[in-house]
Write an enzyme that holds these catalytic residues in place. Structure first.
Site, short mmCIF file in Angstrom:
data_model
loop_
_atom_site.label_atom_id
_atom_site.label_comp_id
_atom_site.label_asym_id
_atom_site.label_seq_id
_atom_site.Cartn_x
_atom_site.Cartn_y
_atom_site.Cartn_z
N GLU A 34 17.78 40.56 44.26
CA GLU A 34 16.33 40.48 44.05
C GLU A 34 15.78 39.16 44.59
O GLU A 34 14.70 39.12 45.19
CB GLU A 34 16.01 40.62 42.57
CG GLU A 34 14.54 40.48 42.21
CD GLU A 34 13.65 41.53 42.87
OE1 GLU A 34 12.41 41.36 42.82
OE2 GLU A 34 14.17 42.53 43.43
N TYR A 35 16.53 38.08 44.40
CA TYR A 35 16.12 36.79 44.97
C TYR A 35 16.04 36.90 46.49
O TYR A 35 15.07 36.43 47.11
CB TYR A 35 17.11 35.69 44.56
CG TYR A 35 16.80 34.34 45.17
CD1 TYR A 35 15.95 33.44 44.52
CD2 TYR A 35 17.34 33.96 46.39
CE1 TYR A 35 15.65 32.20 45.08
CE2 TYR A 35 17.04 32.74 46.96
CZ TYR A 35 16.20 31.87 46.30
OH TYR A 35 15.90 30.65 46.86
N ASP A 36 17.06 37.50 47.09
CA ASP A 36 17.06 37.67 48.55
C ASP A 36 15.88 38.51 49.01
O ASP A 36 15.29 38.25 50.07
CB ASP A 36 18.37 38.32 49.00
CG ASP A 36 19.58 37.42 48.77
OD1 ASP A 36 20.71 37.94 48.72
OD2 ASP A 36 19.38 36.19 48.63
N SER A 81 26.42 -0.93 42.99
CA SER A 81 27.67 -0.28 42.57
C SER A 81 27.91 -0.61 41.10
O SER A 81 27.15 -1.35 40.48
CB SER A 81 28.83 -0.77 43.44
OG SER A 81 28.91 -2.18 43.39
N LEU A 82 28.98 -0.04 40.54
CA LEU A 82 29.33 -0.31 39.15
C LEU A 82 30.65 -1.05 39.07
O LEU A 82 31.54 -0.84 39.91
CB LEU A 82 29.46 1.01 38.37
CG LEU A 82 28.20 1.84 38.14
CD1 LEU A 82 28.57 3.14 37.44
CD2 LEU A 82 27.18 1.07 37.33
N GLU A 113 28.27 9.76 30.87
CA GLU A 113 28.15 10.82 31.87
C GLU A 113 29.48 10.98 32.60
O GLU A 113 30.36 10.12 32.52
CB GLU A 113 27.08 10.47 32.90
CG GLU A 113 25.77 10.01 32.35
CD GLU A 113 24.89 9.38 33.41
OE1 GLU A 113 24.19 8.40 33.10
OE2 GLU A 113 24.90 9.86 34.57
N LYS A 115 31.71 10.80 35.92
CA LYS A 115 31.69 10.06 37.19
C LYS A 115 32.11 11.02 38.30
O LYS A 115 33.29 11.24 38.53
CB LYS A 115 32.61 8.85 37.15
CG LYS A 115 32.45 7.99 38.39
CD LYS A 115 33.30 6.74 38.33
CE LYS A 115 33.03 5.88 39.56
NZ LYS A 115 33.28 6.60 40.82
N LYS A 290 26.57 3.88 30.08
CA LYS A 290 25.37 3.08 30.28
C LYS A 290 24.68 2.80 28.94
O LYS A 290 24.65 3.67 28.07
CB LYS A 290 24.38 3.81 31.19
CG LYS A 290 24.91 4.16 32.56
CD LYS A 290 23.92 5.00 33.34
CE LYS A 290 24.48 5.40 34.70
NZ LYS A 290 23.58 6.30 35.44
N CYS A 426 42.39 -14.85 60.23
CA CYS A 426 42.49 -15.31 61.61
C CYS A 426 41.31 -16.22 61.91
O CYS A 426 40.18 -15.92 61.55
CB CYS A 426 42.48 -14.10 62.55
SG CYS A 426 42.15 -14.50 64.28
#
Length: 671
Positions: A34-36, A81-82, A113, A115, A290, A426
């Site tokens: 039906e969605y299609d 970043s964490l 949450e 990861k 968090k 170096c």
């Protein structure tokens, strides 16, 4: 409104509603067929009236032409970043640090949450309509993947609901469910295509396709977990509240987000998720914890490139035993010499591992490692293989010691190890082949010499064909030689030559930054240029003299001194000047004669400015007698805080340093 316009509006609203139920609520009301059918009806109507097609229509997920390369998008709010913890003791220590900083004996409310093991992305909505998307990149600049993100059905092209901010940047993870990953590899094996090692690689490869039609065929999905830009609207004052608001607007959020009111509750959440990990249907490598309160998040602030109010609690990595057959030494783009163990291949966490990093000489000594040893290998964070320990009880008789090189294995230059650092490097700098490509890319970059049109792929070809060995060679290139490169016609080649000629006129600060001296960023380069005035004076400076420059300590001073002490670096600089690279003579500023509130002050800029670029702000401050530093210290007189100011603002507040906003800076600049 015409009848067809009414039909189009109703169909789009209906389809968006069912996309929300399917991707966000996981509660579809209609069958796929039906969605299609509804989608086909919408396409047919839009075909009749293409003038009524809107960018946010469900039919417009795929349609952009294939790209030749990804454009860059600068994050207005950096994507940080964490920090990681890997065991309960480390998490409890993190929890205590947070409580101590908050000066509180009460338990912190944590929002926990999953990861996700995918690709971090930023999605910008303006007035509720998706206008751009970018990868995290280096946290400051990412790749424009808008066309590809539009193909992901879990991501709404238009948010629905009330009180949507005028500009809202949603951040989250694009990932590939296990079933989709297996289907992609199954198809690839059948057709002779590329087989991916894991779902994360498959997701990253799918999202970075130049042709969005390919991305559209990959079953990528998305969960949001945070916000960047927020303008013209408000959000709830808790992290969980924000996630629930995102979900109400049509954005997918993991159903495993949980509030925990004690450290023990967090540990229980971690253990439960670890137990459920095999049945989730997608890859994760830990949980993210968090502080739930936005007010407390703001109070805690940031350190370096990570927030103090969040941490990633990683799952233990899988381990296996194997033998070290040899150790080789690789030279990275900054000259860092890294020992790499060549292993007898072994399966670790589903991946065949034949190499493992040994990090540095100290790590080899700590392990007591010898070539031929039996070792335990771990995939740290499920990604980077490393040697955990030597199985001394099973050490073979024929092992031999690992000898760290005293000269660069690529260019033969001396190696150095600065006191207090673990990494051996170096000193070849601009002549070292291993560093050459990245050094040249940095040299021509926008904030350095700013050579328009000289992209990474051109640099790669120039080095691989040995047309260019040092930055000075760039200015000897001809249109004829450039024309021989891939996708480089006569007109494009001449444009690059013209851009190189234009780039010869620069500033002393840009030139210093372009040289790629370790630890010398834009602010430090500007400080060195302002303090010494001329290249000759800087080259002759001692380590003690270098440390008189604001924001330059012993480490930076040593790097600068060693760079100019290397004869090959001085030779390249001489060649650059001979090719015509130049900058204006220094203007001597007598601070005592300048009538300005900034005169003689050490100033630090932090956060995003909206009224002028950071470069313009620095230039105007210096012109008014200020010294612009890159970090906050007790020597700092003033901090100018723009939008999303982070750790520098927090440190200034801790030290009691005067802080003003952008509006006050502009007022004072005109004073």
């Amino acid at each position: 409104m015409e009848p067809i316009e009414q039909q189009l509006t109703e169909l789009r609203t209906t389809l968006r509603h069912h996309e929300y139920l399917y991707h966000v609520m996981d509660a579809p009301e209609i069958p796929d067929a039906e969605y299609d059918r509804l989608m086909r009806e919408l396409r047919e109507l839009e075909a009749q009236r293409p003038d009524l097609i809107t960018p946010d229509s469900p039919t417009q997920r795929v349609g952009a032409a294939p790209l030749t390369a990804f454009n860059q998008i600068r994050h207005e709010v950096p994507m940080l970043s964490l920090d990681n913890v890997f065991d309960e003791e480390s998490f409890l220590a993190f929890n205590k640090r947070v409580q101590d900083r908050l000066k509180s004996t009460e338990n912190v409310i944590w929002c926990c949450e999953l990861k996700l093991d995918g690709l971090a992305v930023s999605i910008l909505y303006e007035n509720g309509v998706l206008v751009s998307a970018a990868t995290r990149g280096d946290g400051t600049t990412g790749e424009d993947i808008t066309s590809n993100v539009r193909t992901i059905r879990a991501i709404p092209l238009k948010l629905h609901g009330d009180n949507i901010p005028a500009r809202l940047e949603v951040r989250g993870e694009v990932f590939l469910p296990q079933a989709g990953f297996e289907k992609i590899n199954e198809d690839a094996r059948r057709t002779g295509g590329k087989v991916f090692a894991n779902p994360r690689n498959a997701a990253a490869g799918s999202l970075r396709q130049l042709d969005p039609r390919i991305t559209a065929k990959r079953p990528l999905t998305f969960f949001c977990y945070g916000v960047g830009i927020l303008e013209g609207g408000e959000l709830p004052d808790t992290h969980l509240g924000r996630l629930l608001q995102f979900k109400a607007w049509g954005l997918p959020v993991s159903d495993r987000v949980t509030l925990c009111d004690s450290p023990q509750a967090v540990l229980d959440f971690y253990r439960n998720v670890e137990k459920d990990r095999p049945t989730l249907g997608f890859d994760i490598d830990g949980v993210v914890i968090k502080v739930n309160s936005l007010a407390l998040q703001e109070q805690l602030g940031f350190v370096a490139r990570a927030p103090r109010w969040a941490v990633a609690f990683k799952f233990p990595a899988q381990e296996q035993m194997t033998f070290v057959r040899d150790v080789e030494f690789q030279v990275g783009r900054t000259g860092a010499i890294t020992p790499v163990a060549r292993l007898e291949p072994v399966q670790v966490a589903g991946v065949l591992v034949s190499n493992a990093t040994l990090h540095n000489a100290d790590e080899i000594e700590r392990l007591g490692l010898r070539i031929g040893d039996k070792v335990v290998i771990r995939r740290a964070g499920d990604v980077i293989p490393q040697v955990v320990n030597v199985v001394l009880s099973e050490r073979p008789e024929e092992t031999r010691p690992i000898v760290f090189p005293t000269h660069c294995p690529v260019c033969g230059s001396d190696v150095e190890r600065v006191e207090g650092e673990a990494v051996t490097r170096c000193t070849g700098g601009l002549i070292c082949g291993a560093q050459r490509k990245e050094s040249l890319k940095h040299f021509v970059s926008r904030r350095a010499m700013d050579v328009d049109g000289m992209g990474d792929k051109i640099i790669d070809q120039l080095v691989e064909r040995e047309y260019v060995h040092t930055p000075a060679d760039l200015f000897r290139l001809t249109a004829g030689k450039l024309t021989g490169l891939d996708r480089m016609g006569p007109k494009s080649a001449q444009n690059v030559v013209n851009a190189l000629e234009k780039a010869k006129a620069t500033t002393f600060a840009r030139f210093l930054y372009a040289l790629g001296i370790r630890e010398v960023g834009e602010a430090t380069a500007a400080g060195l240029a302002a303090y010494f005035g001329t290249l000759e004076a800087l080259q002759a400076a001692t380590i003690d003299e270098l440390q008189k420059v604001p924001d330059v300590g012993i480490v930076v001073a040593t790097h600068v001194f060693n760079f100019f002490a290397e004869e090959s670096n001085r030779d390249v600089i001489g060649q650059l000047l001979a090719e015509g690279v130049h900058w204006p003579a220094p203007v001597v500023i007598n601070v005592q004669e300048i009538d300005s509130p900034f005169a003689g002050k050490t100033v630090v800029l932090t956060g995003s400015l909206s009224q002028m670029s950071r470069d313009d702000a620095k230039a105007r401050l210096v012109a008014l007698g200020a010294k612009v530093a890159g970090s906050v210290s007790k020597k700092t007189d003033l901090v100018i805080a723009g939008e999303a100011a982070g750790s520098k603002l927090a440190k200034a507040q801790e030290l009691g340093i005067n802080v003003i906003d952008e509006a006050e800076m502009i007022r004072l600049l005109g004073a």
